[in-house]
Design a protein around this motif. Sequence first.
Motif, PDB file in Angstrom:
ATOM      1  N   GLN A  86      -2.270  14.312  11.404  1.00 29.17           N
ATOM      2  CA  GLN A  86      -3.065  14.314  10.186  1.00 29.17           C
ATOM      3  C   GLN A  86      -3.418  12.884   9.777  1.00 29.17           C
ATOM      4  N   ASP A  87      -4.656  12.685   9.353  1.00 31.39           N
ATOM      5  CA  ASP A  87      -5.101  11.373   8.881  1.00 31.39           C
ATOM      6  C   ASP A  87      -4.410  11.057   7.556  1.00 31.39           C
ATOM      7  N   ALA A  88      -3.878   9.837   7.427  1.00 30.41           N
ATOM      8  CA  ALA A  88      -3.157   9.441   6.216  1.00 30.41           C
ATOM      9  C   ALA A  88      -4.067   8.847   5.146  1.00 30.41           C
ATOM     10  N   GLY A  89      -5.371   8.812   5.383  1.00 27.93           N
ATOM     11  CA  GLY A  89      -6.285   8.452   4.314  1.00 27.93           C
ATOM     12  C   GLY A  89      -6.930   7.089   4.444  1.00 27.93           C
ATOM     13  N   ALA A  90      -7.981   6.908   3.635  1.00 28.31           N
ATOM     14  CA  ALA A  90      -8.812   5.711   3.728  1.00 28.31           C
ATOM     15  C   ALA A  90      -8.087   4.460   3.239  1.00 28.31           C
ATOM     16  N   GLU A  91      -7.231   4.585   2.215  1.00 29.71           N
ATOM     17  CA  GLU A  91      -6.559   3.404   1.675  1.00 29.71           C
ATOM     18  C   GLU A  91      -5.626   2.788   2.713  1.00 29.71           C
TER      19      GLU A  91
ATOM     20  N   LYS B 250      -6.513   3.257  11.798  1.00 29.56           N
ATOM     21  CA  LYS B 250      -6.099   4.177  10.736  1.00 29.56           C
ATOM     22  C   LYS B 250      -4.673   4.639  11.011  1.00 29.56           C
TER      23      LYS B 250
ATOM     24  N   VAL C  72       1.442   5.107   0.582  1.00 31.81           N
ATOM     25  CA  VAL C  72       0.820   6.134   1.437  1.00 31.81           C
ATOM     26  C   VAL C  72       1.561   7.453   1.253  1.00 31.81           C
TER      27      VAL C  72
ATOM     28  N   THR D 120      -4.245  19.444   5.085  1.00 37.63           N
ATOM     29  CA  THR D 120      -5.034  18.403   5.748  1.00 37.63           C
ATOM     30  C   THR D 120      -5.251  18.787   7.214  1.00 37.63           C
TER      31      THR D 120
ATOM     32  N   CYS E 189       0.855  -1.192   0.000  1.00 42.13           N
ATOM     33  CA  CYS E 189       0.000   0.000   0.000  1.00 42.13           C
ATOM     34  C   CYS E 189       0.889   1.240   0.000  1.00 42.13           C
TER      35      CYS E 189
ATOM     36  N   PRO F 179       0.373  13.368   4.007  1.00 39.56           N
ATOM     37  CA  PRO F 179      -0.814  14.220   3.865  1.00 39.56           C
ATOM     38  C   PRO F 179      -0.454  15.630   3.394  1.00 39.56           C
ATOM     39  N   GLU F 180      -1.323  16.197   2.602  1.00 37.64           N
ATOM     40  CA  GLU F 180      -1.108  17.570   2.133  1.00 37.64           C
ATOM     41  C   GLU F 180      -1.075  18.525   3.323  1.00 37.64           C
TER      42      GLU F 180
END
Length: 280
Positions: free
Chosen positions: A106-111, A125, A84, A91, A82, A87-88
């Motif tokens: 910061q959240d690193a995203g759904a994937e 997460k 990753v 974010t 995966c 994060p921008e």
Amino acid sequence: MPASHPAPTISTLHLYPVKALRGLNQISLTLHPWGPEGDRRWMVVEPDGTFLTQRTLPAMACLTATPTHNGLELSTAGATPCTVPIPEPETPSQPVRVWKDTVPAQDAGAEAAQWLSQHLGRPCKLVFMPTPAENRVRLIDAQPTPVSFADGYPLLVATEASLSDLNEKLAEPVPMARFRPNIVVAGTLPWAEDSWKIIRAGTAILRISAPCSRCTVTTTDQETGAIPNRKEPLATLAQFHRTPKGIMFAQNAVVVQPGTLKVGDSVDILETGVSNLLPA
């Protein structure tokens, strides 16, 4: 004349890009006030933001996070990796918890969340610490000190001689990976690090702050996530190397002077004192 001991040198260096996932061997490390470049800037958390570690999820040892030019690649045997991205900058931050500290991340995203949840068998997460110089500042030795997502200190320093001494007392020896240090030093007497106060390693200067209290992670095989013996090495270590604050192995350190370390660099002991393993 008595035989002289070899000068202390750095034998191995280790980086942990994601807290509690498998460590990576390194040829060099760049140290900042908050710790090694790229060390524990990422962390796996429960949906409510509480951190997760091998204490409750030994399978985290089977997951590898490899830094890329703009983030991480998460991988494990037999699975599709995966990718990753960091994060921008825009974010939004959210509060996450590391022990008693609440830290913005910061959240690193759904994937990443889906991949980790699948391989760890529970909802979770991945989060990122964008500015480690200011996101988590702890009071260490009465000094405000920035720390990444590491348990409590920027660095962990261990010695080969102390591990050898412990292994001589164990029925089944354990590798250094069980203790998850950043810096491993060769060419010392066993437990010499207990009396170190200030050391120079490469171009960096470190202050030894406190012995590291050990937990059940030391019973987990860092290659397989299995726990061969739930009692060892803690039971043996407890017989001779503990304080009222816990069973100790290796030394927590802070960065006095940032710099770069390489495997093979000399380690100069600039200041020593009374062993910090004496009962408090």
